[in-house]
Design a protein around this motif. Structure first.
Motif, PDB file in Angstrom:
ATOM      1  N   ARG A  52       0.827  -1.210   0.000  1.00  0.00           N
ATOM      2  CA  ARG A  52       0.000   0.000   0.000  1.00  0.00           C
ATOM      3  C   ARG A  52       0.862   1.262   0.000  1.00  0.00           C
ATOM      4  NH1 ARG A  52      -5.077   1.201   0.459  1.00  0.00           N
ATOM      5  NH2 ARG A  52      -5.782  -0.897   0.893  1.00  0.00           N
ATOM      6  N   ASN A  53       1.949   1.263   0.757  1.00  0.00           N
ATOM      7  CA  ASN A  53       2.822   2.429   0.861  1.00  0.00           C
ATOM      8  C   ASN A  53       4.114   2.208   0.083  1.00  0.00           C
ATOM      9  OD1 ASN A  53       1.044   3.806   2.632  1.00  0.00           O
ATOM     10  ND2 ASN A  53       1.806   2.555   4.325  1.00  0.00           N
ATOM     11  N   ALA A  54       4.835   3.287  -0.129  1.00  0.00           N
ATOM     12  CA  ALA A  54       6.140   3.196  -0.787  1.00  0.00           C
ATOM     13  C   ALA A  54       7.080   2.395   0.102  1.00  0.00           C
ATOM     14  CB  ALA A  54       6.694   4.595  -1.026  1.00  0.00           C
ATOM     15  N   ARG A  55       8.077   1.784  -0.506  1.00  0.00           N
ATOM     16  CA  ARG A  55       9.020   0.958   0.245  1.00  0.00           C
ATOM     17  C   ARG A  55      10.439   1.248  -0.226  1.00  0.00           C
ATOM     18  NH1 ARG A  55       7.742  -2.277   3.916  1.00  0.00           N
ATOM     19  NH2 ARG A  55       9.201  -3.800   4.675  1.00  0.00           N
ATOM     20  N   CYS A  56      11.378   1.233   0.730  1.00  0.00           N
ATOM     21  CA  CYS A  56      12.792   1.464   0.460  1.00  0.00           C
ATOM     22  C   CYS A  56      13.553   0.167   0.744  1.00  0.00           C
ATOM     23  CB  CYS A  56      13.313   2.590   1.358  1.00  0.00           C
ATOM     24  SG  CYS A  56      15.066   2.958   1.122  1.00  0.00           S
ATOM     25  N   PHE A  57      14.419  -0.205  -0.196  1.00  0.00           N
ATOM     26  CA  PHE A  57      15.244  -1.391  -0.058  1.00  0.00           C
ATOM     27  C   PHE A  57      16.709  -0.962  -0.035  1.00  0.00           C
ATOM     28  CE2 PHE A  57      11.345  -2.577  -2.155  1.00  0.00           C
ATOM     29  CZ  PHE A  57      10.977  -3.764  -1.531  1.00  0.00           C
ATOM     30  N   LEU A  58      17.389  -1.237   1.078  1.00  0.00           N
ATOM     31  CA  LEU A  58      18.807  -0.930   1.202  1.00  0.00           C
ATOM     32  C   LEU A  58      19.595  -2.199   0.886  1.00  0.00           C
ATOM     33  CD1 LEU A  58      18.824   1.259   4.445  1.00  0.00           C
ATOM     34  CD2 LEU A  58      18.495   1.948   2.061  1.00  0.00           C
ATOM     35  N   LYS A  59      20.677  -2.055   0.138  1.00  0.00           N
ATOM     36  CA  LYS A  59      21.412  -3.208  -0.386  1.00  0.00           C
ATOM     37  C   LYS A  59      22.885  -3.162   0.003  1.00  0.00           C
ATOM     38  CE  LYS A  59      18.052  -2.908  -4.009  1.00  0.00           C
ATOM     39  NZ  LYS A  59      17.447  -4.218  -3.914  1.00  0.00           N
ATOM     40  N   ASN A  60      23.406  -4.322   0.399  1.00  0.00           N
ATOM     41  CA  ASN A  60      24.827  -4.389   0.724  1.00  0.00           C
ATOM     42  C   ASN A  60      25.642  -4.904  -0.455  1.00  0.00           C
ATOM     43  OD1 ASN A  60      24.146  -7.067   0.760  1.00  0.00           O
ATOM     44  ND2 ASN A  60      24.552  -7.376   2.942  1.00  0.00           N
ATOM     45  N   GLN A  61      24.970  -5.100  -1.591  1.00  0.00           N
ATOM     46  CA  GLN A  61      25.626  -5.506  -2.835  1.00  0.00           C
ATOM     47  C   GLN A  61      25.070  -4.647  -3.967  1.00  0.00           C
ATOM     48  OE1 GLN A  61      25.072  -9.690  -3.627  1.00  0.00           O
ATOM     49  NE2 GLN A  61      24.997 -10.140  -1.440  1.00  0.00           N
ATOM     50  N   VAL A  62      25.890  -4.373  -4.954  1.00  0.00           N
ATOM     51  CA  VAL A  62      25.424  -3.634  -6.129  1.00  0.00           C
ATOM     52  C   VAL A  62      25.038  -4.662  -7.186  1.00  0.00           C
ATOM     53  CG1 VAL A  62      26.013  -1.964  -7.917  1.00  0.00           C
ATOM     54  CG2 VAL A  62      26.901  -1.675  -5.595  1.00  0.00           C
ATOM     55  N   LYS A  63      23.749  -4.797  -7.411  1.00  0.00           N
ATOM     56  CA  LYS A  63      23.236  -5.747  -8.396  1.00  0.00           C
ATOM     57  C   LYS A  63      23.021  -5.037  -9.727  1.00  0.00           C
ATOM     58  CE  LYS A  63      22.910  -9.403  -5.837  1.00  0.00           C
ATOM     59  NZ  LYS A  63      23.577 -10.645  -6.151  1.00  0.00           N
ATOM     60  N   PRO A  64      22.972  -5.791 -10.828  1.00  0.00           N
ATOM     61  CA  PRO A  64      22.768  -5.157 -12.134  1.00  0.00           C
ATOM     62  C   PRO A  64      21.413  -4.456 -12.222  1.00  0.00           C
ATOM     63  CG  PRO A  64      23.329  -7.498 -12.368  1.00  0.00           C
ATOM     64  CD  PRO A  64      23.112  -7.239 -10.920  1.00  0.00           C
ATOM     65  N   PRO A  65      21.377  -3.330 -12.914  1.00  0.00           N
ATOM     66  CA  PRO A  65      20.098  -2.623 -13.080  1.00  0.00           C
ATOM     67  C   PRO A  65      19.201  -3.357 -14.070  1.00  0.00           C
ATOM     68  CG  PRO A  65      21.817  -1.511 -14.310  1.00  0.00           C
ATOM     69  CD  PRO A  65      22.474  -2.630 -13.561  1.00  0.00           C
ATOM     70  N   ARG A  66      17.901  -3.333 -13.798  1.00  0.00           N
ATOM     71  CA  ARG A  66      16.942  -3.848 -14.770  1.00  0.00           C
ATOM     72  C   ARG A  66      15.749  -2.903 -14.799  1.00  0.00           C
ATOM     73  NH1 ARG A  66      14.445  -9.237 -11.798  1.00  0.00           N
ATOM     74  NH2 ARG A  66      13.074  -7.935 -10.597  1.00  0.00           N
ATOM     75  N   ARG A  67      15.232  -2.670 -15.977  1.00  0.00           N
ATOM     76  CA  ARG A  67      14.136  -1.716 -16.160  1.00  0.00           C
ATOM     77  C   ARG A  67      12.886  -2.215 -15.470  1.00  0.00           C
ATOM     78  NH1 ARG A  67       9.924   0.109 -18.953  1.00  0.00           N
ATOM     79  NH2 ARG A  67       9.908   2.281 -19.561  1.00  0.00           N
ATOM     80  N   LYS A  68      12.305  -1.340 -14.645  1.00  0.00           N
ATOM     81  CA  LYS A  68      11.054  -1.658 -13.962  1.00  0.00           C
ATOM     82  C   LYS A  68      10.358  -0.338 -13.635  1.00  0.00           C
ATOM     83  CE  LYS A  68       9.155  -4.906 -10.740  1.00  0.00           C
ATOM     84  NZ  LYS A  68       9.451  -5.948  -9.762  1.00  0.00           N
ATOM     85  N   PRO A  69       9.349   0.030 -14.423  1.00  0.00           N
ATOM     86  CA  PRO A  69       8.643   1.291 -14.190  1.00  0.00           C
ATOM     87  C   PRO A  69       8.086   1.377 -12.761  1.00  0.00           C
ATOM     88  CG  PRO A  69       8.013   0.363 -16.280  1.00  0.00           C
ATOM     89  CD  PRO A  69       8.825  -0.687 -15.578  1.00  0.00           C
TER      90      PRO A  69
END
Length: 184
Positions: free
Chosen positions: A159-176
């Motif tokens: 329902r609300n916005a969500r923030c994901f913090l990452k300890n690894q840099v993963k490849p970017p993928r398009r996701k609107p």
């Protein structure tokens, strides 16, 4: 000799005039709404503003469009087709454009619009109603373990916005509807 110089000056003048009068390519505007002139509201299962732009291209009556991100998962995203071109107004709910504009996502180097860096999460949390991707990025910058982050708009993973913090840099993928960035 004088005649050649005059001819050259005319050619330069013609080139400058042609460039000034050439049609400018219009692009869709992220974070803008165009309220009014609606004649059709269609669901957009992909949550992708580019699909809304394509719907407008395929409908002869359409002159402009507004894509509305889902506010809650049950609602889904919608495309509003418009018979005119209303004034745009700032709004984080939407992406708007005129027929023929397509969708160009904003790029500023440190923020990746319509990008998800899936995986590598060590922490995720729900965002407050007035917080956006800037708050998610700031949370990552303040945590020494955090190397990258992804912000999901309201209605995409809850329902609300969500923030994901990452300890690894993963490849970017398009996701609107997602915004990401690399901090370290």
């Amino acid at each position: 000799m004088r005649r050649g110089g005059l001819l050259g000056a005319w050619l330069v003048l013609l080139v400058v005039a042609a460039a000034a009068l050439a049609p400018r390519v219009a692009h869709a505007q992220a974070n803008f709404d165009r309220p009014g002139a609606d004649y059709l509201r269609l669901p957009v299962d992909s949550n992708d503003p580019a699909d809304c732009a394509l719907m407008c291209e395929r409908d002869r009556r359409c002159r402009s469009w507004t894509f509305s991100y889902p506010q809650v998962p049950e609602d889904g995203a919608f495309c509003w087709l418009k018979s005119g071109v209303p004034q745009r107004s700032p709004s984080n709910c939407c992406v708007s454009g005129v027929r023929g504009a397509g969708v160009i996502e904003p790029r500023n180097g440190s923020v990746e619009a319509s990008i998800d860096r899936f995986g590598g999460d060590f922490r995720s949390f729900e965002m407050k109603a007035n917080e956006g991707d800037d708050a998610c990025k700031a949370a990552c910058e303040q945590d020494n373990k955090c190397r990258a982050w992804t912000y999901a708009r309201p209605g995409l993973v809850g329902r609300n916005a969500r923030c994901f913090l990452k300890n690894q840099v993963k490849p970017p993928r398009r996701k609107p509807g997602f915004v990401s960035g690399v901090v370290r």
